[in-house]
Design a protein around this motif. Structure first.
Motif, PDB file in Angstrom:
ATOM      1  N   VAL A 247       0.757  -0.910   0.148  1.00  0.00           N
ATOM      2  CA  VAL A 247       0.231   0.007  -0.008  1.00  0.00           C
ATOM      3  C   VAL A 247       0.863   1.239  -0.007  1.00  0.00           C
ATOM      4  CG1 VAL A 247      -1.917   1.391   1.256  1.00  0.00           C
ATOM      5  CG2 VAL A 247      -1.750  -1.235   1.278  1.00  0.00           C
ATOM      6  N   LEU A 248       0.770   2.145  -1.118  1.00  0.00           N
ATOM      7  CA  LEU A 248       1.685   3.018  -1.363  1.00  0.00           C
ATOM      8  C   LEU A 248       1.276   4.429  -0.737  1.00  0.00           C
ATOM      9  CD1 LEU A 248       2.338   2.374  -4.952  1.00  0.00           C
ATOM     10  CD2 LEU A 248       3.694   1.707  -2.968  1.00  0.00           C
ATOM     11  N   GLU A 249      -0.066   4.825  -0.716  1.00  0.00           N
ATOM     12  CA  GLU A 249      -0.541   6.051  -0.257  1.00  0.00           C
ATOM     13  C   GLU A 249      -2.085   6.182  -0.253  1.00  0.00           C
ATOM     14  OE1 GLU A 249       0.433   9.432  -2.525  1.00  0.00           O
ATOM     15  OE2 GLU A 249      -0.220   8.692  -4.322  1.00  0.00           O
ATOM     16  N   VAL A 250      -2.584   7.112   0.452  1.00  0.00           N
ATOM     17  CA  VAL A 250      -3.990   7.078   0.629  1.00  0.00           C
ATOM     18  C   VAL A 250      -3.814   8.709   0.454  1.00  0.00           C
ATOM     19  CG1 VAL A 250      -5.888   7.203   2.210  1.00  0.00           C
ATOM     20  CG2 VAL A 250      -4.014   5.499   2.516  1.00  0.00           C
ATOM     21  N   SER A 251      -5.358   8.834  -0.537  1.00  0.00           N
ATOM     22  CA  SER A 251      -5.645  10.327  -0.879  1.00  0.00           C
ATOM     23  C   SER A 251      -7.248  10.324  -0.586  1.00  0.00           C
ATOM     24  CB  SER A 251      -5.319  10.357  -2.471  1.00  0.00           C
ATOM     25  OG  SER A 251      -5.778   9.726  -3.169  1.00  0.00           O
ATOM     26  N   SER A 252      -7.688  11.561  -0.782  1.00  0.00           N
ATOM     27  CA  SER A 252      -9.056  11.961  -0.656  1.00  0.00           C
ATOM     28  C   SER A 252      -9.661  11.578  -1.969  1.00  0.00           C
ATOM     29  CB  SER A 252      -9.265  13.469  -0.443  1.00  0.00           C
ATOM     30  OG  SER A 252     -10.781  13.575  -0.869  1.00  0.00           O
ATOM     31  N   GLY A 253     -10.908  11.091  -2.086  1.00  0.00           N
ATOM     32  CA  GLY A 253     -11.675  10.975  -3.443  1.00  0.00           C
ATOM     33  C   GLY A 253     -12.509  12.203  -3.816  1.00  0.00           C
ATOM     34  N   TYR A 254     -12.264  13.259  -3.216  1.00  0.00           N
ATOM     35  CA  TYR A 254     -12.902  14.204  -3.615  1.00  0.00           C
ATOM     36  C   TYR A 254     -12.019  15.314  -4.325  1.00  0.00           C
ATOM     37  CZ  TYR A 254     -16.838  13.530  -0.772  1.00  0.00           C
ATOM     38  OH  TYR A 254     -17.975  12.799  -0.306  1.00  0.00           O
ATOM     39  N   ARG A 255     -12.294  16.037  -5.553  1.00  0.00           N
ATOM     40  CA  ARG A 255     -11.389  16.758  -6.237  1.00  0.00           C
ATOM     41  C   ARG A 255     -11.055  18.121  -5.411  1.00  0.00           C
ATOM     42  NH1 ARG A 255     -15.061  14.788 -10.280  1.00  0.00           N
ATOM     43  NH2 ARG A 255     -16.242  16.616 -10.137  1.00  0.00           N
ATOM     44  N   PRO A 256     -10.228  18.788  -5.699  1.00  0.00           N
ATOM     45  CA  PRO A 256      -9.747  20.108  -4.942  1.00  0.00           C
ATOM     46  C   PRO A 256     -10.977  21.105  -5.136  1.00  0.00           C
ATOM     47  CG  PRO A 256      -7.887  19.200  -5.996  1.00  0.00           C
ATOM     48  CD  PRO A 256      -8.843  18.312  -6.383  1.00  0.00           C
ATOM     49  N   ALA A 257     -11.396  21.330  -6.447  1.00  0.00           N
ATOM     50  CA  ALA A 257     -12.711  22.164  -6.509  1.00  0.00           C
ATOM     51  C   ALA A 257     -13.744  21.580  -5.404  1.00  0.00           C
ATOM     52  CB  ALA A 257     -13.062  21.979  -7.778  1.00  0.00           C
ATOM     53  N   GLU A 258     -14.173  20.662  -5.390  1.00  0.00           N
ATOM     54  CA  GLU A 258     -15.181  19.948  -4.432  1.00  0.00           C
ATOM     55  C   GLU A 258     -15.086  20.449  -3.368  1.00  0.00           C
ATOM     56  OE1 GLU A 258     -17.288  16.063  -6.252  1.00  0.00           O
ATOM     57  OE2 GLU A 258     -15.001  15.992  -5.944  1.00  0.00           O
ATOM     58  N   ILE A 259     -13.846  20.317  -2.589  1.00  0.00           N
ATOM     59  CA  ILE A 259     -13.218  20.426  -1.319  1.00  0.00           C
ATOM     60  C   ILE A 259     -13.261  22.041  -1.164  1.00  0.00           C
ATOM     61  CG2 ILE A 259     -11.233  20.318   0.521  1.00  0.00           C
ATOM     62  CD1 ILE A 259     -10.756  17.768  -0.958  1.00  0.00           C
ATOM     63  N   GLY A 260     -12.886  22.808  -2.001  1.00  0.00           N
ATOM     64  CA  GLY A 260     -13.062  24.245  -1.972  1.00  0.00           C
ATOM     65  C   GLY A 260     -14.409  25.062  -1.850  1.00  0.00           C
ATOM     66  N   ARG A 261     -15.291  24.181  -2.591  1.00  0.00           N
ATOM     67  CA  ARG A 261     -16.657  24.678  -2.548  1.00  0.00           C
ATOM     68  C   ARG A 261     -17.457  24.340  -1.135  1.00  0.00           C
ATOM     69  NH1 ARG A 261     -16.713  22.794  -7.964  1.00  0.00           N
ATOM     70  NH2 ARG A 261     -17.818  20.941  -7.187  1.00  0.00           N
ATOM     71  N   SER A 262     -16.904  22.901  -0.671  1.00  0.00           N
ATOM     72  CA  SER A 262     -17.576  22.761   0.732  1.00  0.00           C
ATOM     73  C   SER A 262     -17.394  23.903   1.704  1.00  0.00           C
ATOM     74  CB  SER A 262     -16.802  21.428   1.100  1.00  0.00           C
ATOM     75  OG  SER A 262     -17.233  21.025   2.297  1.00  0.00           O
TER      76      SER A 262
END
Length: 281
Positions: A247-262
């Motif tokens: 297992v190399l890495e974990v990341s968010s499944g949301y795009r940066p734009a979606e996180i920004g709008r949140s």
């Protein structure tokens, strides 16, 4: 000999005895079998006014119970399904534990922790929230367990694992894969667990032990030269080498734009994903 009579098509009427209350809100969150849900907790609340408090007498001494339930999130059935452990294509639904059945009945052996009134507290649970419970029975080890029984097509899959080790073309193994976390991935998963309560490392390990091959039920697909696993709203990148998975890495499944709008919302439902991106740039 008399000819057999026509098969009865009498409709049956079933009435739930209670509901499951679980932190698992969707099918994607639930383990595929109770054995893969070790430690997961839930409770069964039986309906009042039906004398069920008397029906529960003498049950508390049993360590495990059978829970017969209804797959309420399924509205259709499929004669052929692709089980997570199958490396050789689709199987007849009656030869699997798939929820896509003509009568969507499920059966789980869970650990009974305690009973309080009409509430059963259970552990090792693969049931989603709101599951209707149809019946409860004690699990009797000496009569319910037959560990030497033949395992049908699963036996063929196990033989396929041996062919892999002998150098033949690699099919999807069953449980022969070792799962290891790179330090960064382990720290990322621990960070998520501490802030969300999601047992991410356990979920990743239970899924990848079945093998890395792309599979719709296990939510695995190829990505570039590696693989991507989806666990709820998180994305897990991993690589394979012989019978080992890294297992190399974990990341968010949301795009940066979606996180920004949140961030425009008062409660900011994606705040943990924003904090994750800041912590793991």
């Amino acid at each position: 000999m008399a000819a057999p009579g026509p098969v009865s098509s009498t409709r049956l009427s079933l009435e739930p005895i209670g509901l499951v209350h679980s932190p698992l809100l969707s099918k994607a969150e639930a383990a595929r079998q109770p054995a893969a849900a070790t430690g997961a907790t839930a409770r069964i609340e039986l309906y009042p006014g039906r004398n069920y408090e008397h029906a529960l007498e003498d049950l508390e001494g049993w360590e495990r119970i059978w829970v017969l339930f209804w797959f309420h999130l399924n509205d259709s059935w499929r004669p052929k399904v692709l089980p997570p452990r199958s490396a050789s294509g689709r199987k007849g639904v009656f030869a699997t534990r798939s929820p896509y059945r003509p009568n969507p009945l499920g059966l789980s052996a869970v650990r009974l922790e305690r009973i309080d009134g009409l509430t059963l507290f259970i552990r090792d649970v693969d049931l989603v929230d709101g599951t209707p419970v149809l019946d409860i029975k004690p699990y009797v080890p000496y009569t319910d367990a037959y560990p030497d029984s033949a395992t049908g097509w699963l036996h063929d899959e196990a033989e396929a694992v041996q062919r892999v080790r002998a150098g033949a073309a690699p099919p999807d193994p069953i449980s022969a894969w070792s799962v290891h976390f790179d330090p960064r991935a382990a720290e990322q998963a621990a960070w998520i667990e501490a802030r969300t309560g999601l047992p991410l490392r356990e979920r990743i390990t239970a899924t990848l032990m079945l093998g890395p091959q792309p599979h719709a039920y296990r939510r695995i697909r190829r990505e570039g030269g590696g693989y991507l696993l989806k666990v709820k709203e998180w994305r897990v990148r991993f690589a394979r080498s012989q019978q080992d998975i890294r297992v190399l890495e974990v990341s968010s499944g949301y795009r940066p734009a979606e996180i920004g709008r949140s961030a425009d919302h008062a409660e900011d439902p994606l705040a943990v994903h924003r904090d994750f991106r800041v912590a793991w740039k």
